[in-house]
Design a protein around this motif. Structure first.
Motif, short mmCIF file in Angstrom:
data_model
loop_
_atom_site.label_atom_id
_atom_site.label_comp_id
_atom_site.label_asym_id
_atom_site.label_seq_id
_atom_site.Cartn_x
_atom_site.Cartn_y
_atom_site.Cartn_z
N ASN A 160 0.83 -1.22 0.00
CA ASN A 160 0.00 0.00 0.00
C ASN A 160 0.86 1.26 0.00
O ASN A 160 0.54 2.23 -0.70
N GLN A 161 1.93 1.28 0.78
CA GLN A 161 2.83 2.43 0.80
C GLN A 161 3.49 2.62 -0.56
O GLN A 161 3.63 3.73 -1.04
N LYS A 162 3.90 1.51 -1.15
CA LYS A 162 4.54 1.59 -2.47
C LYS A 162 3.56 2.09 -3.53
O LYS A 162 3.91 2.92 -4.36
N LEU A 163 2.34 1.57 -3.50
CA LEU A 163 1.34 2.01 -4.48
C LEU A 163 1.02 3.49 -4.34
O LEU A 163 0.89 4.21 -5.33
N LYS A 164 0.94 3.95 -3.09
CA LYS A 164 0.70 5.38 -2.86
C LYS A 164 1.87 6.21 -3.39
O LYS A 164 1.68 7.24 -4.03
N GLY A 165 3.09 5.76 -3.13
CA GLY A 165 4.27 6.46 -3.63
C GLY A 165 4.33 6.47 -5.15
O GLY A 165 4.66 7.48 -5.76
N LEU A 173 1.76 6.21 -7.21
CA LEU A 173 0.69 7.09 -7.71
C LEU A 173 1.09 8.56 -7.64
O LEU A 173 1.08 9.26 -8.64
N TRP A 174 1.47 9.02 -6.43
CA TRP A 174 1.78 10.44 -6.26
C TRP A 174 3.08 10.83 -6.96
O TRP A 174 3.17 11.92 -7.54
N TRP A 192 9.00 10.88 -0.27
CA TRP A 192 8.21 9.67 -0.01
C TRP A 192 8.79 8.89 1.18
O TRP A 192 8.06 8.46 2.05
N ASN A 250 8.07 10.65 4.41
CA ASN A 250 6.69 10.44 4.82
C ASN A 250 6.50 9.05 5.42
O ASN A 250 5.73 8.88 6.36
N GLU A 287 5.18 8.42 9.14
CA GLU A 287 4.04 7.52 9.36
C GLU A 287 4.42 6.40 10.34
O GLU A 287 3.66 6.07 11.24
#
Length: 102
Positions: free
Chosen positions: A30-35, A37-38, A88, A91, A95
């Motif tokens: 999930n962290q990788k996918l968010k990174g 994407l953004w 990233w 963050n 987190e």
């Protein structure tokens, strides 16, 4: 004045560096996918700004076009790709620290 975007001048190198670094960094999916994407969104927008600025430079400052294209933007795009990666990671650390406090 017209421009043509050729292979090697399309921002793929910076994006590839960013995506490979995310792929090998120890983080959750999930962290990788968010990174991804953004970061991809940021780098695509940055590349659009680069192309527009080069077009405008070619129209209004044609004597600076080669320098802007071959030197300044090449270096700046890689630096900003790495900066995006570092943001990233920062963050992720923030987190992680917040999760450890709770």
């Amino acid at each position: 004045f017209s421009i043509s975007i050729q292979n090697g001048c399309d921002g793929i190198e910076g994006l590839a560096i960013f995506l490979c670094a995310i792929a090998i960094y120890p983080a959750t999916i999930n962290q990788k996918l968010k990174g991804i994407l953004w970061g991809t969104l940021f780098l695509v927008l940055l590349n659009l700004i680069r192309i527009i600025s080069l077009f405008l430079c070619g129209i209004y400052l044609p004597n600076l076009f080669d320098f802007m294209h071959e030197s300044l933007w090449q270096i700046l795009f890689i630096i900003l790709s790495l900066l995006c990666l570092f943001v990233w990671i920062a963050n992720l650390k923030t987190e992680e620290a917040q999760n450890n406090i709770v």
